[in-house]
Design a protein around this motif. Structure first.
Motif, PDB file in Angstrom:
ATOM      1  N   GLY A   2      73.668  40.084  14.404  1.00  0.00           N
ATOM      2  CA  GLY A   2      72.452  40.678  14.380  1.00  0.00           C
ATOM      3  C   GLY A   2      72.012  42.015  15.030  1.00  0.00           C
ATOM      4  O   GLY A   2      73.274  42.490  15.347  1.00  0.00           O
ATOM      5  N   MET A   3      71.058  42.484  15.039  1.00  0.00           N
ATOM      6  CA  MET A   3      70.754  43.645  15.272  1.00  0.00           C
ATOM      7  C   MET A   3      69.893  43.872  16.486  1.00  0.00           C
ATOM      8  O   MET A   3      68.900  42.831  16.721  1.00  0.00           O
ATOM      9  N   THR A   4      69.938  44.985  17.418  1.00  0.00           N
ATOM     10  CA  THR A   4      69.085  45.052  18.372  1.00  0.00           C
ATOM     11  C   THR A   4      67.842  45.722  17.892  1.00  0.00           C
ATOM     12  O   THR A   4      67.660  46.045  16.770  1.00  0.00           O
ATOM     13  N   MET A   5      66.649  46.001  18.531  1.00  0.00           N
ATOM     14  CA  MET A   5      65.490  46.495  18.321  1.00  0.00           C
ATOM     15  C   MET A   5      65.677  47.924  17.736  1.00  0.00           C
ATOM     16  O   MET A   5      64.930  48.068  16.512  1.00  0.00           O
ATOM     17  N   VAL A   6      66.309  48.548  18.379  1.00  0.00           N
ATOM     18  CA  VAL A   6      66.441  49.969  17.994  1.00  0.00           C
ATOM     19  C   VAL A   6      67.240  50.182  16.792  1.00  0.00           C
ATOM     20  O   VAL A   6      66.804  51.090  15.813  1.00  0.00           O
ATOM     21  N   GLU A   7      68.416  49.237  16.579  1.00  0.00           N
ATOM     22  CA  GLU A   7      69.259  49.437  15.257  1.00  0.00           C
ATOM     23  C   GLU A   7      68.162  49.108  14.030  1.00  0.00           C
ATOM     24  O   GLU A   7      68.031  49.640  13.010  1.00  0.00           O
ATOM     25  N   LYS A   8      67.346  47.893  14.317  1.00  0.00           N
ATOM     26  CA  LYS A   8      66.456  47.581  13.210  1.00  0.00           C
ATOM     27  C   LYS A   8      65.384  48.722  13.004  1.00  0.00           C
ATOM     28  O   LYS A   8      65.198  48.803  11.906  1.00  0.00           O
ATOM     29  N   ILE A   9      64.897  49.369  14.123  1.00  0.00           N
ATOM     30  CA  ILE A   9      63.945  50.408  13.673  1.00  0.00           C
ATOM     31  C   ILE A   9      64.477  51.441  13.024  1.00  0.00           C
ATOM     32  O   ILE A   9      63.816  51.917  12.112  1.00  0.00           O
ATOM     33  N   ILE A  10      65.474  51.898  13.162  1.00  0.00           N
ATOM     34  CA  ILE A  10      66.207  53.027  12.630  1.00  0.00           C
ATOM     35  C   ILE A  10      66.738  52.670  11.187  1.00  0.00           C
ATOM     36  O   ILE A  10      66.844  53.182  10.215  1.00  0.00           O
ATOM     37  N   ALA A  11      67.222  51.445  10.947  1.00  0.00           N
ATOM     38  CA  ALA A  11      67.768  50.924   9.753  1.00  0.00           C
ATOM     39  C   ALA A  11      66.610  50.985   8.835  1.00  0.00           C
ATOM     40  O   ALA A  11      66.339  51.345   7.830  1.00  0.00           O
ATOM     41  N   ALA A  12      65.406  50.501   9.291  1.00  0.00           N
ATOM     42  CA  ALA A  12      64.186  50.452   8.586  1.00  0.00           C
ATOM     43  C   ALA A  12      63.687  51.814   7.942  1.00  0.00           C
ATOM     44  O   ALA A  12      63.049  51.815   7.097  1.00  0.00           O
ATOM     45  N   HIS A  13      63.879  52.669   8.719  1.00  0.00           N
ATOM     46  CA  HIS A  13      63.500  53.936   8.454  1.00  0.00           C
ATOM     47  C   HIS A  13      64.565  54.955   7.523  1.00  0.00           C
ATOM     48  O   HIS A  13      64.299  55.947   7.328  1.00  0.00           O
ATOM     49  N   ALA A  14      65.799  54.380   7.514  1.00  0.00           N
ATOM     50  CA  ALA A  14      66.931  54.970   6.961  1.00  0.00           C
ATOM     51  C   ALA A  14      67.300  54.312   5.631  1.00  0.00           C
ATOM     52  O   ALA A  14      68.148  54.704   5.056  1.00  0.00           O
ATOM     53  N   LEU A  25      72.762  59.108  11.102  1.00  0.00           N
ATOM     54  CA  LEU A  25      72.027  59.282   9.763  1.00  0.00           C
ATOM     55  C   LEU A  25      70.611  59.855  10.021  1.00  0.00           C
ATOM     56  O   LEU A  25      69.937  60.238  10.931  1.00  0.00           O
ATOM     57  N   LEU A  26      70.187  60.344   8.691  1.00  0.00           N
ATOM     58  CA  LEU A  26      68.700  60.922   8.454  1.00  0.00           C
ATOM     59  C   LEU A  26      67.787  59.672   8.521  1.00  0.00           C
ATOM     60  O   LEU A  26      67.858  58.751   7.845  1.00  0.00           O
ATOM     61  N   ALA A  27      66.698  59.797   9.062  1.00  0.00           N
ATOM     62  CA  ALA A  27      65.763  58.776   9.147  1.00  0.00           C
ATOM     63  C   ALA A  27      64.337  59.266   9.100  1.00  0.00           C
ATOM     64  O   ALA A  27      64.001  60.522   9.562  1.00  0.00           O
ATOM     65  N   GLU A  28      63.394  58.689   8.390  1.00  0.00           N
ATOM     66  CA  GLU A  28      61.953  59.119   8.262  1.00  0.00           C
ATOM     67  C   GLU A  28      61.548  58.930   9.724  1.00  0.00           C
ATOM     68  O   GLU A  28      61.749  57.894  10.292  1.00  0.00           O
ATOM     69  N   VAL A  29      60.445  59.767   9.868  1.00  0.00           N
ATOM     70  CA  VAL A  29      59.766  59.624  11.365  1.00  0.00           C
ATOM     71  C   VAL A  29      58.457  59.340  10.965  1.00  0.00           C
ATOM     72  O   VAL A  29      57.612  59.762   9.845  1.00  0.00           O
ATOM     73  N   ASP A  30      57.644  58.383  11.698  1.00  0.00           N
ATOM     74  CA  ASP A  30      56.243  58.161  11.492  1.00  0.00           C
ATOM     75  C   ASP A  30      55.357  59.065  12.094  1.00  0.00           C
ATOM     76  O   ASP A  30      54.225  59.312  11.476  1.00  0.00           O
ATOM     77  N   MET A  31      55.632  59.711  13.221  1.00  0.00           N
ATOM     78  CA  MET A  31      54.967  60.564  13.649  1.00  0.00           C
ATOM     79  C   MET A  31      55.996  61.742  14.527  1.00  0.00           C
ATOM     80  O   MET A  31      56.617  61.748  14.839  1.00  0.00           O
ATOM     81  N   VAL A  32      55.188  63.022  14.328  1.00  0.00           N
ATOM     82  CA  VAL A  32      55.985  64.010  15.246  1.00  0.00           C
ATOM     83  C   VAL A  32      55.025  64.804  16.183  1.00  0.00           C
ATOM     84  O   VAL A  32      53.648  64.865  15.685  1.00  0.00           O
ATOM     85  N   LEU A  33      55.468  64.892  17.246  1.00  0.00           N
ATOM     86  CA  LEU A  33      54.455  65.182  18.347  1.00  0.00           C
ATOM     87  C   LEU A  33      54.955  66.514  19.011  1.00  0.00           C
ATOM     88  O   LEU A  33      56.061  66.881  19.313  1.00  0.00           O
ATOM     89  N   GLY A  34      54.149  67.346  19.637  1.00  0.00           N
ATOM     90  CA  GLY A  34      54.377  68.620  20.206  1.00  0.00           C
ATOM     91  C   GLY A  34      53.398  69.021  21.331  1.00  0.00           C
ATOM     92  O   GLY A  34      52.168  68.717  21.135  1.00  0.00           O
ATOM     93  N   ASN A  35      53.555  69.638  22.327  1.00  0.00           N
ATOM     94  CA  ASN A  35      52.893  70.109  23.241  1.00  0.00           C
ATOM     95  C   ASN A  35      52.448  71.670  23.284  1.00  0.00           C
ATOM     96  O   ASN A  35      53.084  72.270  22.583  1.00  0.00           O
ATOM     97  N   ALA A 147      61.290  68.440  11.462  1.00  0.00           N
ATOM     98  CA  ALA A 147      60.615  67.152  11.046  1.00  0.00           C
ATOM     99  C   ALA A 147      59.302  67.245  10.392  1.00  0.00           C
ATOM    100  O   ALA A 147      58.632  66.618   9.604  1.00  0.00           O
ATOM    101  N   MET A 148      58.562  68.396  10.976  1.00  0.00           N
ATOM    102  CA  MET A 148      57.350  68.812  10.442  1.00  0.00           C
ATOM    103  C   MET A 148      57.348  69.154   8.947  1.00  0.00           C
ATOM    104  O   MET A 148      56.600  68.979   8.239  1.00  0.00           O
ATOM    105  N   ALA A 149      58.596  69.825   8.767  1.00  0.00           N
ATOM    106  CA  ALA A 149      58.817  70.168   7.374  1.00  0.00           C
ATOM    107  C   ALA A 149      59.191  69.070   6.365  1.00  0.00           C
ATOM    108  O   ALA A 149      58.611  68.994   5.061  1.00  0.00           O
ATOM    109  N   THR A 150      59.825  68.133   6.799  1.00  0.00           N
ATOM    110  CA  THR A 150      60.623  67.234   6.160  1.00  0.00           C
ATOM    111  C   THR A 150      60.291  65.691   6.201  1.00  0.00           C
ATOM    112  O   THR A 150      60.637  64.738   5.561  1.00  0.00           O
ATOM    113  N   GLY A 151      59.792  65.525   7.434  1.00  0.00           N
ATOM    114  CA  GLY A 151      59.376  64.248   7.532  1.00  0.00           C
ATOM    115  C   GLY A 151      60.609  63.364   8.137  1.00  0.00           C
ATOM    116  O   GLY A 151      60.506  62.000   8.116  1.00  0.00           O
TER     117      GLY A 151
END
Lengths: 421, 166
Positions: A2-14, A25-35, A147-151
């Motif tokens: 099986g996979m760990t949580m982090v592996e599953k999250i990355i897989a789901a986004h890639a 790998l390249l993965a889609e991100v749900d949120m991009v944050l900056g200060n 990421a702001m440009a490409t997601g």
């Protein structure tokens, strides 16, 4: 296998069925944050790409929290860059002073950090969102720009270390002590490039605030993230907050861990990290009597309502010692307001603490509580590096809110039970 | 590409707060940041550094804050390459993304001394101690990261690939 949580999250986004540690790998991100420190660089880089609009104005979050309210002209210029960019791009989540909070207190509160999602932030403590079962991880300004440009962002799938906490906590011992103890055990590079997964009955019983304190400091062990399985508590917390539906992901029973580390928490007393590394952790009993000049209570590590309540519980009916400046920073406006309504703020002020609007200020030696040469602070923040809170010959001792409050009262490090009336 | 320069040697856990303290982060101008690079760790660094010099650190170089100002300051100070036993992950990403060459080599990190002249072959990942004659090999970058490095950083790479926006 099986996979760990982090592996599953990355897989789901890639768009992958299976990923393994080491895969890049390249993965889609749900949120991009900056200060306000990292975003000006990101915005400049973003403009170089030649794309006029961010990939989704509802998925880029800007929080001016570090040198705000603006500490000087240069900082005001930097904050202005964020403000202008947010307006120009019509960003949905820009938080101006008055609704601003310390980013890692603010995002969970606003329902912007959700289980199973990927949030990259140009701030190292973005790992805080692991407490909600999100892959939150810190990146730099250029990653933020791309990421702001490409997601999307590039990831190396990390191996996972599983931490299992069992037993009963001693009185006045909580999440901060657990994470300082853990970092003391594995070292500041003990989880370098790795995912930390915090599990066990003790974690199950922690409040959401406590869980966020733990995940927040995964980076102090070098970790990419500090994940906690989302449970009923997580769901309740997110009820009426989550900005969209989410899909929690969990580690499989047969997931492969690089290592499993078990702690019996019953033996753990309040912890103090001595200068100049978070791994220099000692039991409080070894630090008792050490005099302090300043006590800082707040930050993305310990600026939540439960932290303020603990500090107030210790300080109620006591006075801050003459020789100490005690500074309190609620994490967000809402936390501040709640603390006001509960009488927590009154207790703190009555005791002689100065309460500020939310800011990262002193934690990183920015403003609002800089140390002079030779001064010593006890602080509920996350780093005690050379010069972190001011002069390079100043010292920061990291602790829980209860211990910092007790030290503010006595003027030296002391067990909270000796102070509580 | 071959780089050569004299070595500034530091220990383990050189964090981004000592590389560029927060009190100087109210600007993102690399030249201004470079004026204070490593100030709290090595006050003489900015006076002594010359174009092309190389930093050799120990474990967990660049730990702490995500501030990209840290590799930017190092690069603008004239440092051509950083070698360490290991790098903190955000610093590692940031360096690759902004085009500051970095190499992981525990042997080089342990053996090379302050002030020595070294030569680095980035393509082959070979570090040569010109004063002692020893050679060290570093881990090669995976292809994806090599692409970013060869593009001249992540922004150039994104421009080239137009990721997600065809």
């Amino acid at each position: 296998m099986g996979m760990t949580m982090v592996e599953k999250i990355i897989a789901a986004h890639a768009d992958k069925q299976k990923v393994s540690p080491g895969d890049i790998l390249l993965a889609e991100v749900d949120m991009v944050l900056g200060n306000d420190i990292t975003s000006p660089v990101a915005i400049e880089e973003f403009k170089k790409i030649g794309i006029s609009e961010v990939f989704d104005p509802g998925r880029v979050i800007l929080v001016p929290d570090h040198f705000t309210p603006n500490k000087d002209i240069n900082s005001a210029q930097q904050a202005k860059i964020l403000r202008s960019f947010a307006r120009e791009q019509e960003l949905e989540y820009y938080f101006e002073i008055g609704e601003m909070g310390i980013e890692h207190c603010l995002l969970p509160e606003q329902g912007l950090a959700l289980p199973g999602e990927i949030i990259i932030g140009a701030d190292s403590h973005t790992c805080t969102y692991g407490a909600l079962g999100a892959l939150g991880t810190g990146v730099g300004s250029t990653d933020m720009a791309a990421a702001m440009a490409t997601g999307k962002a590039w990831f190396r799938v990390p191996p996972t270390i599983k931490f299992v906490y069992s037993g009963s906590l001693q009185p006045w011992v909580g999440a901060k002590d657990l994470i300082l103890y853990t970092i003391g055990d594995i070292g500041v590079d003990g989880a370098l490039y790795k995912s930390m997964e915090f599990t066990g009955e003790v974690i199950d019983n922690l409040s959401m605030d406590g869980r966020m304190t733990m995940s927040n400091m995964a980076i102090e062990a070098g970790g990419k993230c500090g994940l906690i399985k989302p449970d009923e508590k997580t769901q309740n917390y997110l009820k009426n907050r989550a900005i969209r539906d989410y899909t929690p992901l969990y580690s499989d029973e047969d997931a492969e861990y690089e290592k499993e580390i078990r702690y019996d928490v019953g033996k753990i007393e309040p912890q103090i990290s001595f200068p100049h590394l978070p791994e220099n952790t000692h039991p409080l009993s070894e630090a008792e009597g050490l005099e302090i000049d300043q006590a800082v209570i707040g930050s993305c590590t310990n600026g939540r309502i439960e932290d303020l309540r603990k500090a107030a519980e210790v300080m109620a009916g006591n006075k801050v010692r003459d020789s100490v400046r005690c500074l309190v920073f609620p994490g967000t406006q809402k936390i501040y307001q709640q603390a006001l309504q509960e009488g927590v703020i009154e207790t703190l002020i009555e005791a002689g603490a100065a309460v500020s609007t939310p800011t990262c200020g002193p934690c990183l030696g920015g403003h609002m509580g800089i140390l002079a040469a030779g001064e010593r602070a006890v602080s509920t923040t996350n780093r005690n590096f050379v010069g972190r809170m001011g002069h390079k010959e100043s010292e920061v001792y990291l602790s829980s809110p209860a211990v910092a409050a007790a030290a503010a009262v006595k003027g030296y490090l002391v067990h909270p039970e000796e102070v509580v009336k | 590409m071959k780089l050569s320069g004299k070595v500034f040697k530091y220990g383990d856990n050189v964090d981004t707060d000592v590389i560029i303290p927060a009190r100087f982060l109210n600007t993102s101008d690399p030249e201004k940041l470079a004026e204070h690079c490593l100030e709290d760790l090595d006050p003489e660094f900015t006076d002594r550094v010359t174009e092309g010099d190389i930093i050799v650190g120990g474990k967990n170089f660049g730990s702490g804050s995500s501030r990209e100002h840290a590799p930017l300051a190092i690069k603008a100070a004239g440092i051509s390459c950083v070698i360490a036993e290991s790098f903190a992950r955000i610093f590692y990403r940031n360096s690759i993304n902004i085009g500051l060459p970095i190499l992981e080599s525990p042997e080089a990190s342990r053996s090379i001394e302050e002030g020595q002249k070294i030569e680095v072959d980035l393509q082959e990942g070979i570090i040569k101690n010109l004063d002692g004659g020893q050679e060290y090999k570093s881990e090669k970058f995976p292809p994806f990261m090599r692409d970013i490095i060869q593009s001249g950083g992540l922004i150039e790479y994104v421009k080239r690939e137009q990721l997600g926006r065809h």
